[in-house]
Design a protein around this motif. Sequence first.
Motif, PDB file in Angstrom:
ATOM      1  N   GLU A  22       0.833  -1.204   0.000  1.00 33.35           N
ATOM      2  CA  GLU A  22       0.000   0.000   0.000  1.00 33.35           C
ATOM      3  C   GLU A  22       0.864   1.249   0.000  1.00 33.35           C
ATOM      4  OE1 GLU A  22      -1.917  -0.674   3.988  1.00 33.35           O
ATOM      5  OE2 GLU A  22      -1.351   1.396   4.301  1.00 33.35           O
ATOM      6  N   ASN A  46      -3.898  -1.064   6.128  1.00 35.03           N
ATOM      7  CA  ASN A  46      -4.369  -2.447   5.975  1.00 35.03           C
ATOM      8  C   ASN A  46      -5.888  -2.495   5.912  1.00 35.03           C
ATOM      9  OD1 ASN A  46      -4.064  -5.225   5.748  1.00 35.03           O
ATOM     10  ND2 ASN A  46      -4.131  -5.542   7.959  1.00 35.03           N
ATOM     11  N   ASP A  48      -9.793  -3.005   4.981  1.00 34.67           N
ATOM     12  CA  ASP A  48     -10.675  -4.030   4.410  1.00 34.67           C
ATOM     13  C   ASP A  48     -11.618  -3.297   3.460  1.00 34.67           C
ATOM     14  OD1 ASP A  48     -12.231  -6.163   3.814  1.00 34.67           O
ATOM     15  OD2 ASP A  48     -12.893  -6.564   5.854  1.00 34.67           O
ATOM     16  N   GLN A  51      -7.927   0.027  -1.458  1.00 31.44           N
ATOM     17  CA  GLN A  51      -6.560   0.354  -1.049  1.00 31.44           C
ATOM     18  C   GLN A  51      -5.794   0.905  -2.258  1.00 31.44           C
ATOM     19  OE1 GLN A  51      -4.061  -2.178   1.681  1.00 31.44           O
ATOM     20  NE2 GLN A  51      -3.213  -2.936  -0.226  1.00 31.44           N
ATOM     21  N   GLU A  53      -2.347   1.245  -3.997  1.00 37.97           N
ATOM     22  CA  GLU A  53      -1.139   0.436  -3.839  1.00 37.97           C
ATOM     23  C   GLU A  53      -0.266   0.508  -5.081  1.00 37.97           C
ATOM     24  OE1 GLU A  53      -3.099  -3.207  -2.982  1.00 37.97           O
ATOM     25  OE2 GLU A  53      -3.465  -3.676  -5.080  1.00 37.97           O
ATOM     26  N   ARG A  69      -7.329  -1.111  -5.468  1.00 41.62           N
ATOM     27  CA  ARG A  69      -7.856  -2.475  -5.412  1.00 41.62           C
ATOM     28  C   ARG A  69      -8.723  -2.625  -4.176  1.00 41.62           C
ATOM     29  NH1 ARG A  69      -5.457  -7.522  -3.314  1.00 41.62           N
ATOM     30  NH2 ARG A  69      -3.944  -6.101  -2.423  1.00 41.62           N
ATOM     31  N   THR A  71      -9.578  -4.739  -1.352  1.00 44.07           N
ATOM     32  CA  THR A  71      -8.930  -5.890  -0.730  1.00 44.07           C
ATOM     33  C   THR A  71      -9.934  -6.907  -0.188  1.00 44.07           C
ATOM     34  OG1 THR A  71      -8.784  -4.746   1.378  1.00 44.07           O
ATOM     35  CG2 THR A  71      -6.874  -4.601  -0.068  1.00 44.07           C
ATOM     36  N   ASP A  74     -10.495  -8.627  -3.580  1.00 44.15           N
ATOM     37  CA  ASP A  74      -9.297  -8.813  -4.403  1.00 44.15           C
ATOM     38  C   ASP A  74      -9.581  -8.474  -5.872  1.00 44.15           C
ATOM     39  OD1 ASP A  74      -6.676  -9.314  -4.895  1.00 44.15           O
ATOM     40  OD2 ASP A  74      -6.850 -11.500  -4.937  1.00 44.15           O
TER      41      ASP A  74
ATOM     42  N   HIS B  24      -2.794 -11.047   4.876  1.00 45.77           N
ATOM     43  CA  HIS B  24      -2.553 -11.790   3.640  1.00 45.77           C
ATOM     44  C   HIS B  24      -3.348 -13.094   3.655  1.00 45.77           C
ATOM     45  CE1 HIS B  24       1.038  -9.611   1.980  1.00 45.77           C
ATOM     46  NE2 HIS B  24       1.067  -9.164   3.217  1.00 45.77           N
ATOM     47  N   GLU B  68       0.111 -10.662  -2.344  1.00 54.30           N
ATOM     48  CA  GLU B  68      -0.748  -9.472  -2.272  1.00 54.30           C
ATOM     49  C   GLU B  68      -1.538  -9.495  -0.971  1.00 54.30           C
ATOM     50  OE1 GLU B  68      -0.017 -11.069  -6.149  1.00 54.30           O
ATOM     51  OE2 GLU B  68      -1.634 -11.745  -4.865  1.00 54.30           O
ATOM     52  N   SER B  69      -1.506  -8.395  -0.226  1.00 55.66           N
ATOM     53  CA  SER B  69      -2.339  -8.328   0.967  1.00 55.66           C
ATOM     54  C   SER B  69      -3.795  -8.284   0.531  1.00 55.66           C
ATOM     55  CB  SER B  69      -1.984  -7.083   1.776  1.00 55.66           C
ATOM     56  OG  SER B  69      -2.314  -5.922   1.059  1.00 55.66           O
ATOM     57  N   SER B  70      -4.660  -9.002   1.242  1.00 57.75           N
ATOM     58  CA  SER B  70      -6.068  -9.077   0.857  1.00 57.75           C
ATOM     59  C   SER B  70      -6.886  -9.702   1.985  1.00 57.75           C
ATOM     60  CB  SER B  70      -6.202  -9.923  -0.413  1.00 57.75           C
ATOM     61  OG  SER B  70      -7.543 -10.222  -0.664  1.00 57.75           O
TER      62      SER B  70
END
Lengths: 78, 182
Positions: A22, A46, A48, A51, A53, A69, A71, A74, B24, B68-70
């Motif tokens: 990010e 971080n 939810d 984000q 990035e 994106r 998150t 995804d 992640h 990828e963080s998700s």
Amino acid sequence: MLTITCPNCGPRPVEEFRFGGELPEPPANITGEFERDLDRVWMFTNVDGVQVERWFHEAGCHRWHTARRDTSLDRFVD
Amino acid sequence: MSAVGGDVSTIAAHAGLRLPVRTHPLQAFVTNGYAQGLGPIVSSTDLLCYVSQTARGQMLIGHEFERESSYSRQSSFQFLQSCSLKMALLLPFVRNLKILRQWTGRCDISADFSPIMGFTGVDGLVITTGWGTWGFKGIPAGGEQMAELIATNRTPDLIAPFALSRFAADHAMADQGSTGTR
């Protein structure tokens, strides 16, 4: 998420890219110089949700780009 | 106390706290049953994958967390492809097994890959997180130490190096014993 749209190369397989994390953005309520540096280096929002990035097209044009994106799903958003 | 694997940043944000943690996805799969015989967990720090045998004889196989963080729990075919390739290199006999099912969970990955335990600077909020790498080995001791921290209101010596304040003090560390990192 199977493809990523590179601004230079168009839609390419996700395997060609490296994730850059990010975009660091210390919140406005952190004012001290040291505290802002600390936040920029170590802390993450971080979220939810959407984000901002960085992505590096490692197997393509070798350039970085910034993308948004979601998150939680995804998936990239505009 | 916040001990919410996977959503720790969201919970901390309610207290105005920012953490050096990213979420992640981590995927794993099991194969069909095989004769009992694999006692230990076999893991490779070169291939970044591991296998163990369940009580029902299924081979439980997984690899490193997704880059990828998700927060998504979407499982992927790419994971099955790359992970089964690695495992066939590590233990060739698993090539003959069939994949029964796969799943995805969330991991808290701290910025230095070591767990974060202790006081947060927010009054009344203590935290234990960042166990997303090799937590299954360290969490029993971590739980006991956190109980002592809450009961006595002071940090036990054993977990003092894992305090959240280590990042501000420039003492970040990749602790091999608890993370398996190199």
